[in-house]
Structures are given as structure tokens and as C-alpha cells.
Design a protein around this motif. Sequence first.
Motif, mmCIF file in Angstrom:
data_model
loop_
_atom_site.group_PDB
_atom_site.id
_atom_site.type_symbol
_atom_site.label_atom_id
_atom_site.label_comp_id
_atom_site.label_asym_id
_atom_site.label_seq_id
_atom_site.Cartn_x
_atom_site.Cartn_y
_atom_site.Cartn_z
ATOM 1 N N ARG A 16 0.863 -1.192 0.000
ATOM 2 C CA ARG A 16 0.000 0.000 0.000
ATOM 3 C C ARG A 16 0.892 1.233 0.000
ATOM 4 O O ARG A 16 1.826 1.330 0.803
ATOM 5 C CB ARG A 16 -0.884 0.025 1.257
ATOM 6 C CG ARG A 16 -2.144 -0.824 1.141
ATOM 7 C CD ARG A 16 -3.031 -0.615 2.353
ATOM 8 N NE ARG A 16 -2.328 -1.002 3.581
ATOM 9 C CZ ARG A 16 -2.474 -2.191 4.203
ATOM 10 N NH1 ARG A 16 -3.297 -3.082 3.719
ATOM 11 N NH2 ARG A 16 -1.796 -2.452 5.305
ATOM 12 N N SER A 17 0.575 2.161 -0.880
ATOM 13 C CA SER A 17 1.448 3.329 -0.999
ATOM 14 C C SER A 17 0.889 4.543 -0.274
ATOM 15 O O SER A 17 -0.321 4.702 -0.099
ATOM 16 C CB SER A 17 1.692 3.656 -2.470
ATOM 17 O OG SER A 17 0.477 3.692 -3.166
ATOM 18 N N ASN A 18 1.800 5.382 0.166
ATOM 19 C CA ASN A 18 1.454 6.636 0.838
ATOM 20 C C ASN A 18 2.331 7.734 0.246
ATOM 21 O O ASN A 18 3.387 7.463 -0.317
ATOM 22 C CB ASN A 18 1.704 6.517 2.347
ATOM 23 C CG ASN A 18 1.339 7.805 3.069
ATOM 24 O OD1 ASN A 18 0.256 8.349 2.857
ATOM 25 N ND2 ASN A 18 2.245 8.312 3.882
ATOM 26 N N VAL A 19 1.865 8.959 0.393
ATOM 27 C CA VAL A 19 2.637 10.082 -0.126
ATOM 28 C C VAL A 19 2.586 11.242 0.867
ATOM 29 O O VAL A 19 1.552 11.497 1.482
ATOM 30 C CB VAL A 19 2.101 10.497 -1.524
ATOM 31 C CG1 VAL A 19 0.616 10.848 -1.502
ATOM 32 C CG2 VAL A 19 2.906 11.627 -2.132
ATOM 33 N N MET A 20 3.729 11.877 1.091
ATOM 34 C CA MET A 20 3.771 13.076 1.943
ATOM 35 C C MET A 20 4.600 14.142 1.226
ATOM 36 O O MET A 20 5.299 13.855 0.246
ATOM 37 C CB MET A 20 4.394 12.788 3.314
ATOM 38 C CG MET A 20 5.894 12.570 3.299
ATOM 39 S SD MET A 20 6.662 12.620 4.961
ATOM 40 C CE MET A 20 6.932 14.378 5.212
ATOM 41 N N THR A 21 4.514 15.363 1.703
ATOM 42 C CA THR A 21 5.301 16.443 1.115
ATOM 43 C C THR A 21 6.462 16.785 2.028
ATOM 44 O O THR A 21 6.309 16.829 3.245
ATOM 45 C CB THR A 21 4.415 17.684 0.914
ATOM 46 O OG1 THR A 21 3.246 17.278 0.207
ATOM 47 C CG2 THR A 21 5.138 18.761 0.119
ATOM 48 N N ALA A 22 7.621 16.991 1.431
ATOM 49 C CA ALA A 22 8.798 17.382 2.206
ATOM 50 C C ALA A 22 9.478 18.568 1.525
ATOM 51 O O ALA A 22 9.556 18.628 0.296
ATOM 52 C CB ALA A 22 9.775 16.223 2.322
#
Lengths: 237, 237
Positions: free
Chosen positions: A28-34
Motif C-alpha cells: 500500500r502506498s502513501n505520499v507526503m510532502t517534504a
Amino acid sequence: MAREYWKPANLLYPIPAVLVSAVDAEGRSNVMTAAWAGTVCSDPVMVSVSIRKSRYTHELISSSGEFVLSLTTEDLARAADYCGVKSGRDVDKFAAMHLHPSPSRIVKAPGVAESPVCLECKVTRVLELGSHDMFVAEVVSTDVDPQYLDEKGRFDLDRAHLIAYSHGGYFALGDCLGRFGYSVRKAKPLGEKARAQKKRHAAASKHKAKSRTKGTRRRKAKNAKRKTQKRKHSYPH
Amino acid sequence: MAREYWKPANLLYPIPAVLVSAVDAEGRSNVMTAAWAGTVCSDPVMVSVSIRKSRYTHELISSSGEFVLSLTTEDLARAADYCGVKSGRDVDKFAAMHLHPSPSRIVKAPGVAESPVCLECKVTRVLELGSHDMFVAEVVSTDVDPQYLDEKGRFDLDRAHLIAYSHGGYFALGDCLGRFGYSVRKAKPLGEKARAQKKRHAAASKHKAKSRTKGTRRRKAKNAKRKTQKRKHSYPH
């Protein structure tokens, strides 16, 4: 004016606001901003991204040793903000922001299909620095959207309308002020086309002060200038 | 459209183009431009900058363990380019670009007086990565130009006209697309002043399609919007 000396502050701007995607053991994929991210080496191509230990993405990258960085554009600004604020523990951010996973070539984590460039990365080192751990990683594949290839097959990233993060705000990129090396480049003799263009600009600039369409003319001149500038992709470092 | 998969490439943009200054044993200062730089930790405040072993600045930082990062602006674009191309072994870049050293509070290296923000840094680690060594450093003082403090004493970095480096070009920052958290912030009931402003903008926008001064009006609206937006300096990371 004399300087004011302040205590240490995070004031190194502008910086990128990249989407960092990673997968869990079930895929399962997740995405965040950095925004604490950047290039750290040219050969091999390496990047770093610093993430708080508490973030879900920290957990995913620590387990998998992989991630993908996707560049953000004006169209992705809202998604970039959302993915920096919300946690993947609570919400499927891909679904919430109508982002589509883009299959990677080497790593398991997908990129973001709406991004012009996805960098597939494998972690080589982790530095525990304090509030953040820095993941130093080698780029193993560069996945690009071919719509940004120009007629000569060059990748025209300017057309992707990337955004920058600066002191709490997301900014579009504005005028190009020069290309790498322009401060020392000798002016070349102009070709016929460029001479005609220069003449037109000179005629146009006579009316500049009076003109009500100054903005439009400036934009046109800027675009013409961009085209005539030598496209040399070198990097200061 | 299907992705194209390329070999690893330096395509993480936009990034800062910072002036890196350092001193030799006799106290002579030099300055170079680096784009492989960024924030890597919030607490303690830390940055990294990657520099080729062959660069004169690499030698200076390796010996002194200190450097200063100065942010670059539109007015500094040409100097930023020049300082990235020329070597301090051959030329006094401060003199050549009419830059003035700005005394630091803690480190020996000066900042660049023409820059709105200088970050005094002490190296804590050096990572040999390949073509570049990464200097990881703690920011020990933040030296700011007080002309960017607004009437309420807040540091208004937007007014400094910072530049970004992207794929071979130096870019001005354009429109602000939103402030950190804007994607999840609920609209607040408007005050009297904001209501009047909204009314004016609505009236103005009616003529937008016909107007020849569209650019000017857009800029005005943008500036008004910026003022009303909540200034919350948080950072996605």
C-alpha cells in the motif's frame, strides 16, 4: 544598514516541495510532502530528504529502504499542501487528492503520475540529526512525462510550471533571469532572425512608458528572450 | 501518457542558489555559489551543502570547519552566476561583483551584505559521496537585513525577491499560490475591510475579459490577496 543577529532559524529559501511516496509491507502506498530535500551529489546522482521520526513515511522508508520523489507543479500545489498536512495513517492521500500512482521501474514505491519527474531512490545512509532523520539516497531511475520533451527531444522542464516553497508559501516560478554561465558568456553575433527580433523589441520599447499593454509586451519579450538564450543545462555546485 | 524511464539524472528542482562564503587561515574570504544545498533539520537548525573536492571553497571549509550561506535575490542573480563559474583561486569575487562582506557574529567567515539573510554555519559532519562531499552543519546565527521587517516586526522575506535555480536557469519567484495549510483551512467570515475589497475585486473582474490592463489588475489583486492571507510560517517536512 547594520545586520540584526538572530538565533538559528530555518530561513534557507526557496526550496522544493516534493512529494515523497513509499510503500508498506503489503504494497500500500502513501505520499507526503517534504521541503527539507535536495540534490547532494552529481555522480552518483544522490538526493537527501529529512523526515521527522513521527511521520508515517519515516516508518515506510525505514522498513523498505526506498522512496520516490515527485516534483510539484502549479496544478499540484493544493495536493502538495494537503499531503504535507494530513497523515497517511488517517487518510488515503492519493485518493483524497485524485493523484494516480505511476509505476516505478526499479523500486516498489510508485511515483505520482501527475508529476513531470519522479526520481526513484534507494537509501544508502540515515543520519539522525535531531528533530529529523536525513535519508541519503541514490537515484536509481528518472521517470519523466514525455509531454515535456520539445521538438528536438530536449526535456523542457520550464513548461512544467514547477513550484517553490519559500517561508511558508508556495510560489510559481516567474521570469527567467539568466541561464547558468550567462554572467561570463560573450554576446554572439546575432543571426538574421534574432536581428529582426531585436529591431521589433527596440521599436516596441519606445512606447513602453505610455503603453497600457506593458505587461503583455514584457511577457512576450521575455518569452522571445528565453527562446534565443542558449539552453545549456549545467549546474552550479 | 506512459512514462519514459531514464538513467539517474539531477532533476530535483527548483532549488536555492546560495552564496557560500569561507575564509582561509589568513582571514581572506572567498565566496562561491552552490545549488546542492538545503535545510536538513529543524531542531537543531541544520543545513547541508555539497561541494566538489576540487573547489577552493571545499579546501577553505575543510580547514576552518565554518561557512556562511547567503540567500540570493534578483539583484544578486548575476553575482550568483559569476561566483558559481569563477574560482577564488584566480579572482577576488567579492571585489569583482562589488559584494561587501558582512561581519558574522560567531564564525570568522563573513556573509554577503547585499543578501537579506546570512546563515552562519559550523560543520558537524562531512560525507564523502562521490563527485561531491556533503558538509552537514549547524546554523549558529541568523543574520538578517532589518529592511525586510514589516511594520509589525515580522520578517517579510517575500519582499526580498529571492531567486530559485531550476534546470540550468535562475528564476524570480512569481505568484504566491497559497500559504502552508491553505488546502485544509476553513474560510473565515470576512471582516468589513475584506468584504469591501472582495466587492471591488468582483466589480473589477467583470471587465477582465475585455480589459487591456488585465496584467496590472491581476497583480493588484494578487497583492491584496497576499495581505489578507494569514501569515503563518510553518514548514512542511
